[in-house]
Design an enzyme around this catalytic site. Structure first.
Site, PDB file in Angstrom:
ATOM      1  N   GLN A  76     -27.775  28.074 -74.988  1.00  0.00           N
ATOM      2  CA  GLN A  76     -27.874  27.671 -76.439  1.00  0.00           C
ATOM      3  C   GLN A  76     -28.881  26.206 -76.227  1.00  0.00           C
ATOM      4  O   GLN A  76     -28.894  26.121 -75.291  1.00  0.00           O
ATOM      5  CB  GLN A  76     -26.473  26.898 -77.057  1.00  0.00           C
ATOM      6  N   TYR A  90     -25.099  38.423 -72.558  1.00  0.00           N
ATOM      7  CA  TYR A  90     -25.143  37.257 -71.283  1.00  0.00           C
ATOM      8  C   TYR A  90     -25.394  37.916 -70.038  1.00  0.00           C
ATOM      9  O   TYR A  90     -24.681  38.896 -69.602  1.00  0.00           O
ATOM     10  CB  TYR A  90     -23.710  36.306 -71.329  1.00  0.00           C
ATOM     11  N   GLU A  95     -24.678  25.646 -81.523  1.00  0.00           N
ATOM     12  CA  GLU A  95     -23.357  26.030 -82.108  1.00  0.00           C
ATOM     13  C   GLU A  95     -22.587  24.411 -82.103  1.00  0.00           C
ATOM     14  O   GLU A  95     -22.994  23.504 -81.324  1.00  0.00           O
ATOM     15  CB  GLU A  95     -22.757  26.804 -81.245  1.00  0.00           C
ATOM     16  N   ASN A 105     -20.068  36.796 -87.103  1.00  0.00           N
ATOM     17  CA  ASN A 105     -20.444  36.745 -85.726  1.00  0.00           C
ATOM     18  C   ASN A 105     -19.268  37.252 -84.773  1.00  0.00           C
ATOM     19  O   ASN A 105     -18.196  36.973 -84.755  1.00  0.00           O
ATOM     20  CB  ASN A 105     -20.628  35.085 -85.122  1.00  0.00           C
ATOM     21  N   GLU A 106     -19.972  38.205 -83.885  1.00  0.00           N
ATOM     22  CA  GLU A 106     -18.865  38.735 -83.010  1.00  0.00           C
ATOM     23  C   GLU A 106     -17.631  39.106 -83.579  1.00  0.00           C
ATOM     24  O   GLU A 106     -16.566  38.884 -83.191  1.00  0.00           O
ATOM     25  CB  GLU A 106     -18.790  37.695 -81.773  1.00  0.00           C
ATOM     26  N   GLU A 126     -27.934  36.194 -79.201  1.00  0.00           N
ATOM     27  CA  GLU A 126     -27.355  35.250 -78.120  1.00  0.00           C
ATOM     28  C   GLU A 126     -27.593  36.081 -77.000  1.00  0.00           C
ATOM     29  O   GLU A 126     -27.244  37.240 -76.409  1.00  0.00           O
ATOM     30  CB  GLU A 126     -25.664  35.349 -78.260  1.00  0.00           C
TER      31      GLU A 126
HETATM   32  O1  AHR Z   1     -22.260  31.032 -77.040  1.00  0.00           O
HETATM   33  C1  AHR Z   1     -21.155  30.598 -76.910  1.00  0.00           C
HETATM   34  C2  AHR Z   1     -20.353  31.771 -77.397  1.00  0.00           C
HETATM   35  O2  AHR Z   1     -20.483  32.954 -76.894  1.00  0.00           O
HETATM   36  C3  AHR Z   1     -20.553  32.128 -78.859  1.00  0.00           C
HETATM   37  O3  AHR Z   1     -19.706  31.216 -79.680  1.00  0.00           O
HETATM   38  C4  AHR Z   1     -20.041  33.449 -79.082  1.00  0.00           C
HETATM   39  O4  AHR Z   1     -20.640  34.279 -80.225  1.00  0.00           O
HETATM   40  C5  AHR Z   1     -20.379  34.144 -77.760  1.00  0.00           C
HETATM   41  O5  AHR Z   1     -19.224  34.777 -77.336  1.00  0.00           O
END
Ligand code: AHR
Length: 511
Positions: free
Chosen positions: A363, A240, A26, A173-174, A314
């Site tokens: 990432q 995450y 990103e 995205n999101e 992600e």
């Molecule tokens: O990876 C960092 C961020 O985490 C991304 O931009 C977003 O999609 C997620 O919340």
């Protein structure tokens, strides 16, 4: 108790898509700028502005695919700002990530050049949150239309005659938070429209990926599968391995969950931690198993043939930034703990290959659970990079049937299998057995029984482990942790007795 792994090599299951080992880069902190793009005039060796050491490192692990330009950045990115002569490109503020000025020097042409240099498929995420249907439609036309059209002519004016091949296309995205704070129903309607105008030109057929849920937002998955299931190829789950959630959640009466950043600062270092925080990371990681199961069950309801892939685009650890670095840049170190997080994820992904056909770690470089860190002209490979290297035999391999009996391991109040595994037959015919022992203090003896172990078969082992939970590579000590040959196993007929050390990721290949 002994741990037992019984493998039936004759019972072949799903193919493990190579894109399970995909990546995400990103416009955030030093991922694109410095990490990939240094510019043509840089002293750092580069090809057309893209740093060569990073290209080589990514080629070495055969990275199959890379997602770009975001992330949250995708829904404020206007692609036309990133084409044409660099001196004329519009600047913008990267409001999500540190408020820095983005000069747009890395745009569509540079991204495709990068993909070609590393030999990976491009996966582009378009802008739904602040972009128009027309803008998204024209981006697809610019990239993939081979005839005469306004966007194809614009591409030619910018030096690219032939269209690129582009398969993977993300529609936002999101969108439940940074991509527009939408309800599932609202986004589903927008998805159908934005997706409709993202055309297939010539023989370029898009693989359409819709924004999926955040973690355990099952309502989102249900609505998306019900309203858009027939118009998508993938639904993108984001989750995450955080030690504590950083979002406040508000469940509305209609089932929608709205999110807001928690103002309370949570400080969990990537490198300074004890067993308690090791365990918290293991528990957070293993929650992915529940997510896969529950989201898959909803998808099965609407799509029993499993045509739509659960794309986990992600995932990874999210710790505090390295002291002294910009909090908006999400730069964190990476230890043996991250290696276990990666290995545990890969075992879960491989074992669900019938539904999971793509995942992207967050990432690739200098951000969150990065596989590569850079500092000026220096570059180091993290323990997570080495796990990618150790698992690359699973790419395009065939999942093999196995049963695993394991001792328990209690992490942060929840009981898990202490040893996890995944087994496949690679395209080279070899059997790959990947094993993770998440216990940071005790080894695990695994009795491995195969239905067939050809006499004279070559058995080789590789291991990633260390004495300390937080061992990591630094620019002064770039090889403090790296894979080593593993020989602590004995073979007796069709049985192998394997002694896994504590906190280890191990690969055994047979063939
Ligand atoms: O990876 C960092 C961020 O985490 C991304 O931009 C977003 O999609 C997620 O919340």
């Amino acid at each position: 108790m002994a741990n037992v792994l019984a493998i039936n090599t004759k019972n072949e299951k799903a193919k493990i898509d190579r894109n399970v080992y995909g990546h995400f880069a990103e416009h955030l902190g030093r991922c694109i700028y410095e990490g990939i793009w240094v510019g043509e005039d840089s002293d750092i060796p580069n090809v057309r502005g893209i740093r060569s050491d990073v290209v080589q490192a990514l080629k070495n692990i055969n990275i199959p695919l890379i997602r770009w330009p975001g992330g949250c950045f995708a829904d404020e990115y206007h692609w036309k700002d990133g084409i044409g002569p660099k001196e004329n490109r519009a600047e913008m503020i990267n409001t999500h990530w540190g408020g820095v000025v983005e000069n747009n020097h890395f745009g569509t042409h540079e991204f495709f050049d990068f993909c070609e240099q590393i030999g990976a498929e491009p996966y582009i995420c378009g802008n739904v949150g602040s972009g128009t249907v027309q803008e998204m439609s024209e981006w697809v036309e610019y990239i993939t239309f081979g005839g005469k059209s306004p966007m194809a002519e614009l591409r030619r004016k910018n030096g690219r005659d032939e269209p690129w091949k582009m398969k993977y296309w993300g529609v936002g995205n999101e969108n439940w938070n940074c991509g527009g704070r939408m309800t599932a129903e609202h986004y589903a309607d927008l998805y159908n429209t934005y997706n409709l105008y993202s055309r297939d030109y010539g023989d370029n057929v898009l693989y359409r990926i819709a924004c999926g849920p955040r973690g355990a937002n099952y309502h989102w998955t249900d609505v998306m599968m019900r309203k858009c299931g027939m118009y998508m190829d993938g639904l993108a789950l984001h989750y995450y391995s955080r030690l504590k959630d950083t979002q406040l959640q508000f469940v509305q009466s209609d089932g929608n969950i709205m999110y807001k950043r928690n103002p309370v600062r949570l400080d969990f270092s990537a490198t300074e931690f004890d067993k308690t925080e090791w365990d918290m990371a293991m528990r957070a990681t293993m929650f992915m198993e529940e997510l896969i199961k529950k989201h898959s069950a909803i998808m099965d309801k609407y799509d029993p043939e499993k045509k739509v892939s659960l794309v986990i685009d992600e995932w990874g650890t999210w710790f505090s930034v390295e002291p002294g670095t910009n909090p908006g840049f999400l730069y964190q170190q990476n230890t043996l703990r991250d290696a276990l997080v990666a290995g545990l994820h890969f075992n879960m992904f491989n074992n669900n290959a019938d539904r999971i056909r793509m995942t992207n770690i967050a990432q690739t470089i200098n951000v969150l659970q990065a596989i590569i860190l850079t500092e000026g002209s220096k570059m180091i490979l993290t323990p997570t990079y080495h796990v990618y290297d150790m698992y690359k035999g699973h790419m395009d391999a065939t999942q093999l049937d196995f049963t695993l009996l394991s001792d328990d391991y209690e992490a942060d109040g929840k009981v898990f299998k202490k040893v996890t595994a995944s087994v496949s037959r690679g395209t080279d015919g070899k059997v790959n057995i990947s094993l993770c022992n998440m216990d940071p203090e005790n080894g695990a003896k695994v009795q491995c029984v195969l239905d067939e172990l050809p006499a004279g078969a070559t058995i080789a082992g590789t291991i990633l482990t260390s004495d300390a939970m937080n061992t990591h590579n630094t620019f002064d000590q770039p090889e403090a942790i790296k894979p080593k040959s593993f020989t602590d196993f004995t073979v007796n007929g069709e049985q192998m007795s394997i002694n896994l050390p504590s906190k280890s990721v191990t690969l055994i290949t047979i063939g």
